[in-house]
Design an enzyme around this catalytic site. Structure first.
Site, PDB file in Angstrom:
ATOM      1  N   PRO A   1       0.826  -1.215   0.000  1.00 44.83           N
ATOM      2  CA  PRO A   1       0.000   0.000   0.000  1.00 44.83           C
ATOM      3  C   PRO A   1       0.855   1.258   0.000  1.00 44.83           C
ATOM      4  O   PRO A   1       1.888   1.315   0.667  1.00 44.83           O
ATOM      5  CB  PRO A   1      -0.797  -0.125   1.295  1.00 44.83           C
ATOM      6  CG  PRO A   1      -0.851  -1.581   1.566  1.00 44.83           C
ATOM      7  CD  PRO A   1       0.457  -2.127   1.075  1.00 44.83           C
ATOM      8  N   GLU A   2       0.424   2.250  -0.777  1.00 52.44           N
ATOM      9  CA  GLU A   2       1.147   3.510  -0.836  1.00 52.44           C
ATOM     10  C   GLU A   2       0.459   4.534   0.060  1.00 52.44           C
ATOM     11  O   GLU A   2      -0.551   4.247   0.695  1.00 52.44           O
ATOM     12  CB  GLU A   2       1.241   3.978  -2.288  1.00 52.44           C
ATOM     13  CG  GLU A   2       2.024   3.003  -3.157  1.00 52.44           C
ATOM     14  CD  GLU A   2       2.369   3.575  -4.522  1.00 52.44           C
ATOM     15  OE1 GLU A   2       2.396   4.805  -4.672  1.00 52.44           O
ATOM     16  OE2 GLU A   2       2.624   2.778  -5.443  1.00 52.44           O
TER      17      GLU A   2
END
Length: 296
Positions: free
Chosen positions: A2-3
């Site tokens: 996840p960013e």
């Protein structure tokens, strides 16, 4: 992994449940995730009130009324699930849904929430690359957070700052944007998208966006605007539903439906005046998607 927009979406999804809640009990169903749990992990949290939820780069921070903040990282596949007797919500958005198998439920927070309803917040992580550690002093100097660069979500990241950060650097522009000591929280997806919006090639030497003496900083200004806008748009859309990411309420993000270049190899460039075709190259072992015609 996840960013930043996905982590921010999870934070916002957990906030209504966790902020102001009293920790009644903490279950750890194994001895470790990526790292062993800190000594007296449950005892340190039990009885405490969660004052607020924060985020630094891709890390979640739980601030307590007493004791050190808790640093949480989702790793590759981690997700939080909020449960009551009547519902189960998982904040986040993903193309490949997050696991809900109880076999991968590793940490359970039993909370008395502000509305006097007891809820469980469960951390599920099939690959166990996530972690939970206490910041024993100030979060900013914890080894996991020390040395992180500027956040890309505010006006502090402008053309002048980018020009200063990248001045003299011969490394490719994409690699410089992914350097967490310069800009904290940017990842592969959003860097590709920001470079397309700015019309800059990922192959370009990073130092070339810094203006020579007496020249304007047009490239740096364009790039700073593109980075801030793509992150803001992704947060507003709830993130990108790629691989294992899912929001705190269990819904999927839809920014992946707005991708201009990422994972669109062979498709026409979406800029109306451009006749280029999206190309995929590999930089430092990671896929880069860009238009070689309009990104220079």
């Amino acid at each position: 992994m996840p960013e930043l927009p996905e982590v921010e979406t999870v934070r916002r999804g957990l906030e209504p449940t966790m902020e102001g809640a009293k920790v009644l009990k903490v279950e750890t169903r194994r001895a470790n995730l990526r790292f062993p749990f800190p000594e007296r992990f449950a005892e340190t949290l039990e009885g405490r009130t969660i004052v607020s939820l924060g985020r630094r780069a891709k890390y979640l921070l739980l601030y307590l009324d007493q004791g050190p903040p808790l640093i949480c990282h989702l790793g590759m596949s981690g997700a939080f699930r909020v449960q009551t007797e009547d519902e189960s919500l998982t904040p986040g958005l993903f193309h490949h849904p997050r696991s809900k198998l109880e076999a991968h439920d590793h940490v359970v927070f039993h909370l008395l929430c502000r509305d006097d309803v007891t809820r469980r917040v469960i951390f599920n992580d099939p690959r166990r690359f996530g972690f939970m550690l206490f910041a024993t002093e100030v979060p900013a100097i914890h080894p996991m957070l020390d040395g992180l660069g500027v956040e890309p979500t505010g006006n502090a990241l402008d053309g002048a700052m980018l020009a200063t950060l990248f001045k003299g650097k011969q490394t490719p522009l994409k690699a410089a944007l992914l350097d967490q000591t310069l800009i904290a929280g940017l990842g592969n997806i959003y860097v590709s998208e920001a470079l397309w919006r700015a019309g800059l090639s990922p192959r370009r030497a990073a130092g070339t966006i810094a203006p020579a003496k007496g020249q304007s900083s047009l490239r740096a200004d364009r790039l700073a605007t593109a980075v801030r806008s793509v992150i803001a748009d992704a947060i507003e859309a709830g993130g990108s539903s790629l691989r294992d990411y899912r929001q705190a309420d269990g819904s999927e993000g839809n920014f992946q439906h707005r991708f201009s270049v990422y994972d669109r190899e062979g498709e026409p460039c979406p800029k109306p005046t451009c006749r280029g075709v999206i190309t995929r190259i590999v930089q430092s072992g990671r896929s880069t998607f860009y238009c070689p015609v309009c990104q220079r």
